[in-house]
Design a protein around this motif. Structure first.
Motif, short mmCIF file in Angstrom:
data_model
loop_
_atom_site.label_atom_id
_atom_site.label_comp_id
_atom_site.label_asym_id
_atom_site.label_seq_id
_atom_site.Cartn_x
_atom_site.Cartn_y
_atom_site.Cartn_z
N GLN A 189 42.55 54.85 32.14
CA GLN A 189 42.42 53.62 31.35
C GLN A 189 43.07 52.48 32.14
N VAL A 190 42.29 51.44 32.40
CA VAL A 190 42.78 50.34 33.24
C VAL A 190 43.22 49.17 32.35
N LEU A 191 42.35 48.77 31.43
CA LEU A 191 42.69 47.64 30.55
C LEU A 191 42.83 48.15 29.12
N GLY A 224 49.79 40.11 38.15
CA GLY A 224 50.17 41.40 37.56
C GLY A 224 50.39 42.40 38.67
N PRO A 225 51.02 43.52 38.35
CA PRO A 225 51.31 44.52 39.38
C PRO A 225 50.04 44.97 40.11
N SER A 226 50.20 45.39 41.34
CA SER A 226 49.08 45.85 42.13
C SER A 226 48.38 47.02 41.43
N GLY A 227 47.06 46.97 41.39
CA GLY A 227 46.29 48.06 40.79
C GLY A 227 46.25 48.04 39.27
N CYS A 228 46.71 46.92 38.66
CA CYS A 228 46.76 46.91 37.18
C CYS A 228 45.39 46.61 36.56
N GLY A 229 44.44 46.17 37.36
CA GLY A 229 43.09 45.97 36.81
C GLY A 229 42.60 44.54 36.85
N LYS A 230 43.19 43.70 37.69
CA LYS A 230 42.79 42.29 37.76
C LYS A 230 41.35 42.16 38.29
N SER A 231 41.06 42.86 39.38
CA SER A 231 39.71 42.76 39.95
C SER A 231 38.68 43.39 39.02
N THR A 232 39.08 44.45 38.34
CA THR A 232 38.17 45.07 37.36
C THR A 232 37.84 44.05 36.26
N LEU A 233 38.87 43.35 35.80
CA LEU A 233 38.67 42.33 34.77
C LEU A 233 37.66 41.27 35.26
N ASP A 235 39.38 35.63 43.34
CA ASP A 235 40.20 36.85 43.39
C ASP A 235 41.01 36.85 44.69
N GLU A 236 42.25 36.43 44.60
CA GLU A 236 43.16 36.37 45.76
C GLU A 236 42.50 35.74 46.99
N PRO A 237 41.97 34.53 46.84
CA PRO A 237 41.17 33.97 47.94
C PRO A 237 42.00 33.63 49.18
N THR A 295 46.15 36.04 41.72
CA THR A 295 47.05 35.98 42.87
C THR A 295 48.19 36.98 42.71
N HIS A 296 48.81 37.32 43.84
CA HIS A 296 50.04 38.12 43.81
C HIS A 296 51.25 37.22 43.97
N SER A 297 50.99 35.93 44.22
CA SER A 297 52.09 35.03 44.56
C SER A 297 52.58 34.26 43.34
N ASN A 311 51.59 46.78 33.91
CA ASN A 311 51.05 47.96 34.59
C ASN A 311 49.94 48.58 33.76
N LYS A 312 49.15 49.44 34.42
CA LYS A 312 48.09 50.18 33.71
C LYS A 312 48.68 51.09 32.63
N PRO A 313 47.96 51.29 31.56
CA PRO A 313 46.81 50.54 31.08
C PRO A 313 47.25 49.12 30.74
N1 LIG Z 1 34.86 52.14 40.37
C1 LIG Z 1 36.03 52.70 40.07
N2 LIG Z 1 36.13 54.00 39.72
C2 LIG Z 1 37.32 54.55 39.39
N3 LIG Z 1 38.49 53.86 39.37
C3 LIG Z 1 38.44 52.57 39.71
C4 LIG Z 1 37.23 51.90 40.08
N4 LIG Z 1 37.52 50.60 40.37
C5 LIG Z 1 38.84 50.47 40.18
N5 LIG Z 1 39.39 51.64 39.80
C6 LIG Z 1 40.82 51.85 39.48
O1 LIG Z 1 41.20 50.88 38.54
C7 LIG Z 1 42.52 50.43 38.79
C8 LIG Z 1 42.53 48.92 38.86
O2 LIG Z 1 41.87 48.50 40.04
P1 LIG Z 1 41.72 46.95 40.37
O3 LIG Z 1 41.07 46.86 41.70
O4 LIG Z 1 41.05 46.30 39.23
O5 LIG Z 1 43.25 46.50 40.43
P2 LIG Z 1 43.89 45.12 40.90
O6 LIG Z 1 44.83 44.70 39.84
O7 LIG Z 1 42.82 44.17 41.29
O8 LIG Z 1 44.71 45.59 42.19
P3 LIG Z 1 45.20 44.72 43.44
O9 LIG Z 1 46.33 43.88 42.93
O10 LIG Z 1 45.69 45.76 44.41
O11 LIG Z 1 44.05 43.93 43.95
C9 LIG Z 1 42.98 51.13 40.07
O12 LIG Z 1 43.82 52.18 39.73
C10 LIG Z 1 41.71 51.65 40.69
O13 LIG Z 1 41.93 52.86 41.36
#
Ligand SMILES: Nc1ncnc2c1ncn2[C@@H]1O[C@H](COP(=O)(O)OP(=O)(O)OP(=O)(O)O)[C@@H](O)[C@H]1O
Ligand SMILES: [Mg+2]
Length: 261
Positions: free
Chosen positions: A24-26, A43-52, A168-170, A201-203, A219-221
């Protein structure tokens, strides 16, 4: 458009499920963005910003991504907003085509959309002027600095005149000096075009320098930890606004620390 929220997100949850994984990401993300505003997401790295961002921009996520809740862009579903060209997406790496020069890269979306050559040339000319890239019109991407390449990708995203820019972090690959330069440029572009900007951004520094509102994710979720309004005039400067400026930096840093645990 003016009265509609540029972005409205209600009870959004997203889970990657499949291939033996369940992540669960978000989790219950709620926020809205005013038309014409500048908002950062940190937000923390990998928390789901790009997914959002992928969800907002209507880009296909893997079939394995299960989504709950509601996303609206100017009242429309993401896929509709995407096909109506309401959204411009700018990613960390500029992804320009090396065999096309600066002007031709910016022209690409207009060609795909079937604009006449005259019409698209005129639009590209205006963009080159806005971005102060006129003298680099004929340069290839590899002949430009990282910051300039990113400007070309901003120009390409602006070509079809979307209302909402998702960034996204341009500038994360740039050194401090060039990042600050690009920060100033993006503020100018925002002021001149009156677009709505949502900026990941991370900054901490960048959030306070650029935005009217900072959304801090946990952090995730991931859910929203806090939303901070940055009440400082533009152009901002550490020297001029020092006590308030550093108060915001401290506040965002404190919240991000809490959100990361
Ligand atoms: N297509 C996918 N399938 C499975 N898991 C995914 C997929 N895309 C992203 N994830 C997972 O979702 C989580 C969030 O990823 P995301 O890239 O959205 O994070 P982020 O906040 O943008 O990270 P960063 O700050 O490093 O850019 C990560 O744990 C990643 O492994
Ligand atoms: Mg990311």
């Amino acid at each position: 458009m003016e009265n509609l929220k540029a972005v409205s997100i209600k009870k959004l949850s997203a889970t990657f499920d499949g291939n033996g994984k369940h992540l669960q990401v978000l989790n219950n993300v709620n926020f809205s963005i005013k038309n014409g505003s500048f908002t950062s997401i940190i937000g923390p790295s990998g928390c789901g910003k790009s997914t959002l961002f992928r969800l907002i921009s209507g880009l296909p996520t893997k079939d394995s991504c299960k989504i709950d809740g509601k996303i609206r862009i100017y009242g429309k579903k993401p896929l509709t907003a995407c096909s109506d060209k309401d959204i411009g997406l700018i990613l960390q790496t500029p992804t320009l085509l090396e065999w096309r020069n600066v002007a031709q890269n910016m022209k690409l979306p207009l060609e795909i959309m079937g604009y006449s050559s005259d019409n698209s040339n005129k639009k590209v000319k205006n963009l080159l002027k806005l971005l102060e890239l006129e003298e680099f019109e004929k340069y290839r991407p590899s002949e430009l600095s990282g910051g300039m390449q990113q400007k070309v990708s901003i120009g390409r995203a602006l070509a079809y005149n979307p209302e909402l820019l998702l960034m996204d972090e341009p500038f994360c690959a740039l050194d401090e000096i060039n990042r600050r330069r690009m920060n100033n440029e993006i503020i100018n572009i925002w002021k001149k075009t009156k677009k709505t900007i949502l900026f990941i951004t991370h900054s901490i520094e960048e959030t306070v320098y650029l935005s009217q509102k900072v959304i801090i994710l946990t952090n995730k979720p991931s859910t929203i930890h806090k939303i901070i309004n940055i009440d400082l005039p533009y152009p901002r400067s550490e020297e001029q606004d020092s006590s308030k400026y550093f108060k915001y930096i401290k506040e965002v840093r404190g919240c991000l620390d809490e959100a990361s645990h």
